[in-house]
Design a protein around this motif. Structure first.
Motif, short mmCIF file in Angstrom:
data_model
loop_
_atom_site.label_atom_id
_atom_site.label_comp_id
_atom_site.label_asym_id
_atom_site.label_seq_id
_atom_site.Cartn_x
_atom_site.Cartn_y
_atom_site.Cartn_z
N ARG A 1 38.20 6.04 -9.81
CA ARG A 1 36.84 6.59 -9.81
C ARG A 1 36.64 7.48 -8.59
N LYS A 2 35.63 8.33 -8.68
CA LYS A 2 35.38 9.34 -7.64
C LYS A 2 35.25 8.73 -6.25
N PHE A 3 34.60 7.58 -6.13
CA PHE A 3 34.40 7.00 -4.80
C PHE A 3 35.72 6.57 -4.15
N GLU A 4 36.80 6.51 -4.92
CA GLU A 4 38.10 6.12 -4.37
C GLU A 4 38.92 7.32 -3.87
#
Length: 119
Positions: free
Chosen positions: A4-7
């Protein structure tokens, strides 16, 4: 990766950092090539299932001699035109890159990616 983007930032810093996200580098974060999962168009799981879209899949590269040339998505159409008959619920990623020789000097470096060619 299936992430996911936050990773993103954490992944780009793994093993000493300096990892380059091929999609960001080649396309300039072009939204037309962003989503490797799109349940609105890819009917692998059938109508009405998983009606969201996301950029789950990534390709990272690292190395002074590597020059990214192309980024694209494949598998975006049903096999033989049959609705719902996709190869996967994710679209595939195609990345092309050049590898410079280990003995290259600064005058032998490859030119940067032309984002206009990959939009």
């Amino acid at each position: 990766f299936n992430m996911r983007k936050f990773e993103d930032k954490g992944t780009e810093q793994l093993c000493g950092g300096d990892w380059v996200d091929a999609w960001k580098a080649v396309t300039g974060s072009n939204y037309r090539k962003e989503f490797t999962w799109d349940g609105r168009e890819n009917l692998y799981h059938g109508h009405g299932s998983f009606q969201f879209y996301c950029r789950f899949d990534r390709c990272y590269v690292k190395g002074d001699k590597l020059r990214l040339r192309c980024f694209d998505l494949i598998g975006k159409h049903p096999v033989n035109g049959k609705e719902g008959d996709y190869l996967s619920d994710h679209y595939g990623i195609v990345v092309k890159l050049d590898i410079g020789s280990t003995g290259s000097s600064s005058t032998d470096t490859l030119p940067p990616v032309n984002h206009a060619q990959n939009t």
